[in-house]
Scaffold this motif. Structure first.
Motif, PDB file in Angstrom:
ATOM      1  N   THR A  28       0.796  -1.265   0.022  1.00  0.00           N
ATOM      2  CA  THR A  28       0.104   0.121  -0.094  1.00  0.00           C
ATOM      3  C   THR A  28       0.917   1.313   0.015  1.00  0.00           C
ATOM      4  O   THR A  28       0.718   2.324  -0.690  1.00  0.00           O
ATOM      5  CB  THR A  28      -0.900  -0.306   1.133  1.00  0.00           C
ATOM      6  N   ARG A  29       2.148   1.297   0.804  1.00  0.00           N
ATOM      7  CA  ARG A  29       2.773   2.508   0.852  1.00  0.00           C
ATOM      8  C   ARG A  29       3.475   2.417  -0.506  1.00  0.00           C
ATOM      9  O   ARG A  29       3.738   3.847  -0.961  1.00  0.00           O
ATOM     10  CB  ARG A  29       4.041   1.984   2.013  1.00  0.00           C
ATOM     11  N   LEU A  30       3.937   1.483  -1.058  1.00  0.00           N
ATOM     12  CA  LEU A  30       4.856   1.748  -2.524  1.00  0.00           C
ATOM     13  C   LEU A  30       3.534   2.138  -3.532  1.00  0.00           C
ATOM     14  O   LEU A  30       3.857   3.082  -4.359  1.00  0.00           O
ATOM     15  CB  LEU A  30       5.013   0.225  -2.748  1.00  0.00           C
ATOM     16  N   ALA A  31       2.477   1.509  -3.606  1.00  0.00           N
ATOM     17  CA  ALA A  31       1.506   2.002  -4.562  1.00  0.00           C
ATOM     18  C   ALA A  31       0.907   3.553  -4.334  1.00  0.00           C
ATOM     19  O   ALA A  31       1.083   4.178  -5.405  1.00  0.00           O
ATOM     20  CB  ALA A  31       0.277   1.173  -4.509  1.00  0.00           C
ATOM     21  N   ALA A  32       1.067   3.910  -2.933  1.00  0.00           N
ATOM     22  CA  ALA A  32       0.667   5.296  -2.651  1.00  0.00           C
ATOM     23  C   ALA A  32       1.811   6.404  -3.114  1.00  0.00           C
ATOM     24  O   ALA A  32       1.436   7.406  -3.731  1.00  0.00           O
ATOM     25  CB  ALA A  32       0.462   5.428  -1.193  1.00  0.00           C
ATOM     26  N   ALA A  33       2.983   5.792  -3.025  1.00  0.00           N
ATOM     27  CA  ALA A  33       4.234   6.626  -3.383  1.00  0.00           C
ATOM     28  C   ALA A  33       4.254   6.914  -4.955  1.00  0.00           C
ATOM     29  O   ALA A  33       4.713   7.843  -5.334  1.00  0.00           O
ATOM     30  CB  ALA A  33       5.386   5.787  -2.925  1.00  0.00           C
ATOM     31  N   ILE A  34       3.726   5.721  -5.632  1.00  0.00           N
ATOM     32  CA  ILE A  34       3.901   6.008  -6.905  1.00  0.00           C
ATOM     33  C   ILE A  34       2.856   7.010  -7.530  1.00  0.00           C
ATOM     34  O   ILE A  34       3.105   7.930  -8.062  1.00  0.00           O
ATOM     35  CB  ILE A  34       3.583   4.416  -7.715  1.00  0.00           C
ATOM     36  N   ARG A  35       1.709   6.886  -7.010  1.00  0.00           N
ATOM     37  CA  ARG A  35       0.675   7.606  -7.285  1.00  0.00           C
ATOM     38  C   ARG A  35       1.061   9.180  -6.776  1.00  0.00           C
ATOM     39  O   ARG A  35       0.572  10.058  -7.540  1.00  0.00           O
ATOM     40  CB  ARG A  35      -0.741   7.317  -6.674  1.00  0.00           C
ATOM     41  N   GLY A  36       1.471   9.213  -5.848  1.00  0.00           N
ATOM     42  CA  GLY A  36       2.011  10.434  -5.343  1.00  0.00           C
ATOM     43  C   GLY A  36       3.085  11.188  -5.868  1.00  0.00           C
ATOM     44  O   GLY A  36       3.210  12.363  -5.761  1.00  0.00           O
ATOM     45  N   SER A  37       3.804  10.537  -6.666  1.00  0.00           N
ATOM     46  CA  SER A  37       4.905  11.055  -7.378  1.00  0.00           C
ATOM     47  C   SER A  37       4.696  11.249  -9.006  1.00  0.00           C
ATOM     48  O   SER A  37       5.195  12.180  -9.397  1.00  0.00           O
ATOM     49  CB  SER A  37       6.192  10.264  -7.055  1.00  0.00           C
ATOM     50  N   ILE A  38       4.090  10.275  -9.338  1.00  0.00           N
ATOM     51  CA  ILE A  38       3.921  10.426 -11.031  1.00  0.00           C
ATOM     52  C   ILE A  38       2.456  10.291 -11.225  1.00  0.00           C
ATOM     53  O   ILE A  38       1.852   9.390 -10.611  1.00  0.00           O
ATOM     54  CB  ILE A  38       4.827   9.321 -11.556  1.00  0.00           C
ATOM     55  N   ARG A  39       1.863  10.939 -12.134  1.00  0.00           N
ATOM     56  CA  ARG A  39       0.636  10.825 -12.668  1.00  0.00           C
ATOM     57  C   ARG A  39       0.345   9.351 -13.148  1.00  0.00           C
ATOM     58  O   ARG A  39       1.115   9.049 -13.968  1.00  0.00           O
ATOM     59  CB  ARG A  39       0.166  11.765 -13.727  1.00  0.00           C
ATOM     60  N   VAL A  40      -0.759   8.861 -12.612  1.00  0.00           N
ATOM     61  CA  VAL A  40      -1.202   7.558 -13.204  1.00  0.00           C
ATOM     62  C   VAL A  40      -2.292   7.730 -13.802  1.00  0.00           C
ATOM     63  O   VAL A  40      -3.517   8.256 -13.395  1.00  0.00           O
ATOM     64  CB  VAL A  40      -1.325   6.352 -11.815  1.00  0.00           C
ATOM     65  N   SER A  41      -2.566   7.182 -14.955  1.00  0.00           N
ATOM     66  CA  SER A  41      -3.708   7.250 -16.022  1.00  0.00           C
ATOM     67  C   SER A  41      -4.894   6.414 -15.215  1.00  0.00           C
ATOM     68  O   SER A  41      -5.049   5.667 -14.662  1.00  0.00           O
ATOM     69  CB  SER A  41      -3.615   6.386 -17.177  1.00  0.00           C
ATOM     70  N   ASP A  42      -6.218   7.204 -15.471  1.00  0.00           N
ATOM     71  CA  ASP A  42      -7.675   6.515 -14.933  1.00  0.00           C
ATOM     72  C   ASP A  42      -7.489   4.962 -15.294  1.00  0.00           C
ATOM     73  O   ASP A  42      -8.142   4.215 -14.486  1.00  0.00           O
ATOM     74  CB  ASP A  42      -8.606   7.306 -15.166  1.00  0.00           C
TER      75      ASP A  42
END
Ligand code: SF4
Length: 449
Positions: free
Chosen positions: A123-137
């Motif tokens: 969960t921490r890793l997935a949140a860090a990705i979304r918090g750093s780079i835009r993720v497509s819907d």
């Protein structure tokens, strides 16, 4: 003339050839890609474009003897947590270099064993990705799942993070074979993982089965394939076991006298292929199969199939960013591989540097040859009508030469070349004919069949 005899003439049963998941193959990467070049390629990604991101976890709780992946065993959670911190730091560094609006369209967690991470770490890793780079819907998030290393909490964490695709390695269900290759994984454990994934909305499930394993027979691979198909996977990758103990020392534990002969390997592949076709799967390239309504089969029918480090894909992004030790990035300008040693990787990222290890700057000739090789590997042919007249003038003599060298296996027409269906086992050998770096390091590659 006997079909096997004809293919033997071209070295089918002796040759070691690249898998051509990249061109040039990764063993030709060298130190000519510096961190400065790596940074410049990241910064040159067009603003607002879609990219793929591959994240590598190089740890496993057990080291299966058959596996040639570069991975390390772990005795405690500590190193994995520290490594996750470093992954997050690398992602944050990348986000400071990437131009505005770059968006992740495909996200893949692979390894090693990415499901070693605890649910909270996922969960921490997935949140860090979304918090750093835009993720497509509409991101396609896929994860390699080890059925021995997954539970409800981790499945829930991955589902909450948006996982829609998953890949499960099976190898073979036969208990004796599993023992010899040092990978015990019961059918029940695999089925439970599949049910857990399906219950959480995973709509595309890939499974891997190996042919050419010690003591594998046509009866045994038939039984394993039937068990696998009872799980109703959307895709099946049917890989040849590569016995390369000079590269993967733990394979020395596998008795060489138990390995099937090359001719038997081909028969094992063809037996498994026949079962897949009976069950309605379409063949995708040299070693993948998919349900006709799967996106990989659609991509194959529409000529959009691509080849990358995970094998076949419908990913059309021009840029693949690799994160983690030994991960490979692909840019229009070339390839970069992060440093392979986990310690050196962590040192570089913690110092705020890019963990650039080695790579390759693509020349115009590389690009031209890589397109021919990719099309041969994806569709068993090359269509000259897809390129402009100037390119055609360069490619046509290469195709002429190929058709001469593989007369009886490759047909040359005005519009291009095509590998005959009966000769598709030769595809990697035929592709090698286009490879300008060719075969000098054949010991680094696996058997052609
Ligand atoms: S097969 Fe998977 S779990 Fe086994 S050593 Fe290789 S990467 Fe690790």
């Amino acid at each position: 003339m006997d079909r096997y005899f004809q293919m033997r003439q071209h070295g089918l049963f002796e040759a070691n050839v690249p898998r051509y998941t990249s061109y040039p193959p990764a063993n030709h990467f060298a130190g000519d890609v510096t961190p400065e070049i790596h940074r410049a390629w990241l910064a040159a990604i067009p603003a607002g474009s879609k990219v793929s991101l591959y994240l590598h976890v190089p740890f496993c709780r057990r080291l299966c003897w058959f596996c040639a992946c570069r991975t390390q065993g772990m005795q405690s959670e500590g190193p994995v947590v520290a490594y996750t911190d470093t992954l997050i730091q690398e992602i944050q560094s990348l986000s400071s270099i990437l131009p505005q609006g770059v968006e992740i369209a495909k996200l893949h967690w692979g390894g090693g064993t990415p499901t070693l991470l605890k649910a909270s770490e996922m969960t921490r890793l997935a949140a860090a990705i979304r918090g750093s780079i835009r993720v497509s819907d509409s991101v396609e998030f896929s994860v390699e799942i080890d059925p021995n290393e997954i539970d409800d909490a981790r499945l829930d964490a991955l589902a909450a993070a948006g996982m829609r695709r998953a890949s499960i390695g099976v190898q073979d269900f036969d208990p004796e074979i599993q023992k010899i290759i040092g990978r015990e994984q019961s059918f029940e454990v695999t089925r439970s993982a599949v049910e857990g994934l399906r219950a959480r909305g995973v709509s595309s499930l890939n499974t891997d089965l190996l042919y050419g394993l010690p003591r594998q027979t046509q009866e045994r691979i038939t039984a394993s394939m039937q068990m696998l198909l009872s799980l109703n996977p959307d895709r099946v990758a049917l890989y040849g076991y590569a016995h390369v103990p000079w590269m993967a020392k733990r394979q020395s534990l596998i008795p060489i006298e138990d390995l099937p002969a090359p001719e038997a390997r081909l028969a094992l592949f063809e037996t498994a292929e026949e079962i897949l076709r009976w069950d309605g799967y379409s063949r995708i390239g040299i070693d993948h199969f998919a349900r006709p309504n799967d996106t990989l089969a659609e991509a194959e029918r529409q000529g959009r199939l691509r080849r990358n480090f995970q094998g076949y894909t419908d990913d059309t992004c021009d840029v693949l960013i690799g994160v983690g030790a030994s991960s490979i990035s692909k840019f229009p300008q070339g390839f970069v591989q992060n440093t392979a040693s986990t310690a050196n990787y962590q040192r570089a990222v913690r110092a705020g540097d890019l963990p650039t290890g080695r790579g390759h700057v693509l020349t115009k000739d590389d690009i031209l040859r890589s397109e021919i090789i990719e099309q041969l590997m994806c569709g068993f042919g090359y269509d000259l009508r897809k390129i402009n007249p100037a390119q055609r003038a360069k490619v046509a003599p290469i195709l002429d030469d190929l058709a001469r060298a593989y007369d009886g296996h490759v047909t040359r027409t005005e519009t291009g070349v095509r590998i005959l269906e009966a000769s598709t086992p030769l595809t990697r050998i035929i592709a090698r004919h286009i490879d300008a770096y060719t075969s000098t390091q054949s010991a680094s590659h696996s058997s052609a069949i």
